[in-house]
Design a protein around this motif. Structure first.
Motif, PDB file in Angstrom:
ATOM      1  N   LEU A  45       0.859  -1.182   0.000  1.00 28.13           N
ATOM      2  CA  LEU A  45       0.000   0.000   0.000  1.00 28.13           C
ATOM      3  C   LEU A  45       0.899   1.238   0.000  1.00 28.13           C
ATOM      4  N   ARG A  46       0.714   2.102  -0.987  1.00 27.94           N
ATOM      5  CA  ARG A  46       1.538   3.296  -1.136  1.00 27.94           C
ATOM      6  C   ARG A  46       0.907   4.481  -0.423  1.00 27.94           C
ATOM      7  N   VAL A  47       1.730   5.262   0.264  1.00 25.74           N
ATOM      8  CA  VAL A  47       1.256   6.484   0.914  1.00 25.74           C
ATOM      9  C   VAL A  47       1.904   7.679   0.222  1.00 25.74           C
ATOM     10  N   ILE A  48       1.078   8.600  -0.237  1.00 28.12           N
ATOM     11  CA  ILE A  48       1.536   9.850  -0.859  1.00 28.12           C
ATOM     12  C   ILE A  48       1.251  10.977   0.128  1.00 28.12           C
ATOM     13  N   GLY A  49       2.290  11.677   0.552  1.00 29.17           N
ATOM     14  CA  GLY A  49       2.118  12.761   1.506  1.00 29.17           C
ATOM     15  C   GLY A  49       2.178  14.116   0.828  1.00 29.17           C
ATOM     16  N   PRO A  50       1.069  14.846   0.750  1.00 29.14           N
ATOM     17  CA  PRO A  50       1.060  16.169   0.109  1.00 29.14           C
ATOM     18  C   PRO A  50       1.508  17.258   1.073  1.00 29.14           C
ATOM     19  N   ARG A  51       1.464  18.495   0.604  1.00 22.79           N
ATOM     20  CA  ARG A  51       1.863  19.637   1.422  1.00 22.79           C
ATOM     21  C   ARG A  51       0.665  20.318   2.092  1.00 22.79           C
ATOM     22  N   LEU A 412     -12.004  27.152  -8.223  1.00 27.14           N
ATOM     23  CA  LEU A 412     -10.682  27.556  -8.662  1.00 27.14           C
ATOM     24  C   LEU A 412      -9.619  26.807  -7.872  1.00 27.14           C
ATOM     25  N   GLY A 413      -8.552  26.377  -8.558  1.00 30.52           N
ATOM     26  CA  GLY A 413      -7.391  25.824  -7.882  1.00 30.52           C
ATOM     27  C   GLY A 413      -7.423  24.339  -7.615  1.00 30.52           C
ATOM     28  N   PHE A 414      -8.419  23.640  -8.114  1.00 36.43           N
ATOM     29  CA  PHE A 414      -8.522  22.207  -7.830  1.00 36.43           C
ATOM     30  C   PHE A 414      -7.626  21.361  -8.718  1.00 36.43           C
ATOM     31  N   ALA A 443      -2.280  25.532  -5.241  1.00 33.39           N
ATOM     32  CA  ALA A 443      -1.652  24.245  -4.956  1.00 33.39           C
ATOM     33  C   ALA A 443      -0.218  24.187  -5.463  1.00 33.39           C
ATOM     34  N   ALA A 444       0.419  25.339  -5.672  1.00 35.18           N
ATOM     35  CA  ALA A 444       1.771  25.349  -6.224  1.00 35.18           C
ATOM     36  C   ALA A 444       2.763  24.614  -5.328  1.00 35.18           C
ATOM     37  N   SER A 445       2.483  24.551  -4.032  1.00 35.64           N
ATOM     38  CA  SER A 445       3.387  23.828  -3.125  1.00 35.64           C
ATOM     39  C   SER A 445       3.446  22.339  -3.461  1.00 35.64           C
ATOM     40  N   GLU A 446       2.432  21.840  -4.183  1.00 33.04           N
ATOM     41  CA  GLU A 446       2.426  20.412  -4.515  1.00 33.04           C
ATOM     42  C   GLU A 446       3.412  20.071  -5.639  1.00 33.04           C
ATOM     43  N   LEU A 447       4.072  21.082  -6.224  1.00 37.83           N
ATOM     44  CA  LEU A 447       5.176  20.777  -7.137  1.00 37.83           C
ATOM     45  C   LEU A 447       6.220  19.923  -6.437  1.00 37.83           C
ATOM     46  N   SER A 448       6.494  20.244  -5.174  1.00 38.56           N
ATOM     47  CA  SER A 448       7.497  19.465  -4.447  1.00 38.56           C
ATOM     48  C   SER A 448       6.988  18.066  -4.139  1.00 38.56           C
TER      49      SER A 448
END
Length: 553
Positions: A45-51, A412-414, A443-448
């Protein structure tokens, strides 16, 4: 086999039994036992951690929209859950099966209003007011049954988001958990023969029927095609139903063409659709009641009985869209009804529509370049921006689940976080998202996040240094006075570099093409800035909200 496990472990075992392979999660103290259980299961099971918590929910929604399978995310209760509210509303709008797993204050503080960490008065009731279902898991032993119910609820009937919460002390406590088989999914009732007969009767005398598709028809492609070809009926969609019939099929028409055909349409067949185009966007085409005007008849094939009350049909078929459409086609075949429509009429309307669409520049030129670069099964996610609005009618969609929007929420921004979730769910498909500079910064922080997890989404940011639609409305409607709609300059190349993704800058469609092709081929996160002048963009809204009369060849 029965084992003693924590509440967090019980939840993870239950979601794995339902085939979950990814959880988008932002951890916190109230969900530590769940997070630890996810860590223990990381081999399967993969976990993806966003900002940001909102991004976690949008990623789960994008995963669900692209795959057709439930998307799962976890955030802390209270402010964490509320941060995801916009995404949950969007999941309701687009009928996405999304499961929120969250915590709660310690069980001894429930309902006490003492101001414990992240407490809100009634989280479960708050969520229940705008999602499909919300419940609390009391102990490890009851986790499996409630997870089973959550999956049944979010995937049956009209799909939608659900939530499970658990007090943080109970999530850490161990209890007996027994493995069990997954319950068989509930099967929708077969179409009522009387309802099918009533719909078939309306089509006996139809000269120019039209089929309108929504998200509920995503799985009904073969059945829709068979019905359309029997009737020679144009098939259209606005957002969720696009791609069910490929755009290059002779009967598939964009919304501009459909409007040109609406003038002499005598029967509208809505399949898994709210019929928003005809009922709300084509102004002046409805009477004051909740019905299509007297000159036309409405057939609806819809799984949600409440929809039949919101927009009343002349003949309603309460059924799964694939089953209902197949049954209607069979009834027409038995009656010998076929070829009621006029292919030449459709072809002429298409030609006229192309002339209108070609005027929306430079957005259409950019969309043409993107469409050429993106494979036929590539996924396109559009934000609320000028190119995104134009894509409603100027973007050919060739397969279901490859055109993702925010539905009627129009938030907006989704798009960027949603595109990341779509790519995680469909790693072998190319994913491109178009955004304005305003929406992208949500959501620009999600680039990282994309860089960290190697999520190969290509983000095309149209930079006109404004919330363009708002600025245009203010200029047009308020004597040129603008407020809070202009945006400062941003060096997106430095932002891309700082985030660890490839960055490119272009100013013409011709320059975009080769860079986009290379970015898609690399299958790595990329940011492409398109510098554009707000005044140079032709508004697409006259082709979306239609106050004028339909074109008549």
């Amino acid at each position: 086999m029965t084992e003693l496990v924590t509440g967090g472990e019980a939840i993870v075992r239950a979601i794995k039994a339902h085939g979950v392979d990814t959880v988008f999660a932002l951890p916190g103290v109230q969900t530590y036992p769940l997070m630890d259980a996810l860590k223990r299961a990381e081999g399967s099971l993969r976990v993806i951690g966003p900002r940001h918590e909102q991004a976690a929910a949008y990623m789960a929604m994008g995963y669900a929209r692209a795959t057709g399978r439930p998307g799962v995310y976890s955030v802390v209760p209270g402010p964490g859950v509320l941060n995801t509210g916009a995404a949950l509303c969007t999941a309701m709008a687009v009928n996405a099966p999304v499961l929120l797993l969250t915590g709660q204050v310690p069980s001894g503080f429930l309902g006490k209003g003492r101001g414990h960490l992240h407490e809100i008065p009634d989280q479960r009731a708050t969520l229940s007011s705008f999602i499909k279902w919300a419940e609390r898991i009391e102990d490890a032993a009851s986790a499996r049954a409630l997870v089973d119910r959550a999956f049944e609820t979010m995937t049956s009937g009209r799909p939608g988001p659900v939530s499970l919460e658990m007090c943080w002390d109970r999530m850490a406590q161990k209890g007996p958990v027994t493995d069990a088989d997954i319950p068989a999914p509930a099967q929708p009732a077969a179409p009522d023969p009387a309802q099918i007969a009533a719909a078939a009767t309306l089509l006996k005398s139809a000269r120019h029927p039209m089929i309108m598709l929504g998200s509920g028809a995503q799985h009904a492609g073969p059945e829709v095609r068979a019905l359309a070809e029997r009737l020679n009926a144009p098939v259209t969609a606005f957002r969720g139903g696009r791609g069910v019939l490929p755009a290059d099929h002779s009967l598939s028409v964009d919304s501009v063409t459909a409007y040109d055909l609406w003038g002499d349409t005598d029967v509208l067949i809505g399949i898994g659709s709210r019929c928003e185009l005809q009922a709300m966007r084509w102004r002046g085409m409805m009477d004051p009641s909740d019905r299509i005007t007297a000159e036309r008849r409405l057939i609806r094939i819809e799984i949600d009985p409440e929809e039949m009350l919101r927009l009343k049909p002349d003949a309603g078929v309460l059924a799964d869209s694939a089953a209902g459409t197949a049954a209607l086609n069979d009834a027409l075949a038995a009656e010998g009804i076929a070829r009621t429509g006029d292919p030449q009429r459709i072809a002429e309307a298409r030609t006229h529509a192309r002339e209108q669409i070609a005027q929306i520049q430079p957005q259409v030129a950019y969309l043409d370049v993107i469409r050429k670069a993106l494979p036929r099964d590539g996924i396109f996610v559009k934000d609320m921006c000028q190119a995104g609005y134009a894509s409603y009618f100027a973007w050919p969609v060739y397969a279901p689940r490859t055109y993702i929007t925010s539905g009627y929420q129009g938030n907006l921004g989704f798009a960027y976080a949603t595109a990341l979730g779509a790519k995680v769910g469909c790693p072998d498909k190319a994913v491109v998202t178009v955004l304005g500079d305003g929406g992208f910064m949500f959501a620009a922080s999600e680039l990282s996040t994309a860089a960290q997890h190697g999520i190969g989404v290509v983000a095309i940011v149209f930079n006109n240094q404004a919330y363009g639609n708002v600025a245009r409305d203010q200029i047009t409607n308020f004597d040129g006075r603008t407020v809070a709609s202009d945006l400062p300059g941003m060096d997106y190349m430095k932002l891309a570099e700082a985030s660890g993704v490839a960055g490119h800058r272009v100013a013409t469609p011709e320059a975009l093409g080769p860079i986009l092709e290379e970015a898609i081929a690399a299958d790595k996160p990329a940011l492409i800035e398109v510098q554009i002048d707000l005044d140079a963009e032709t508004t697409p809204w006259p082709l979306i909200l239609r106050p004028d009369l339909p074109y008549t060849p």
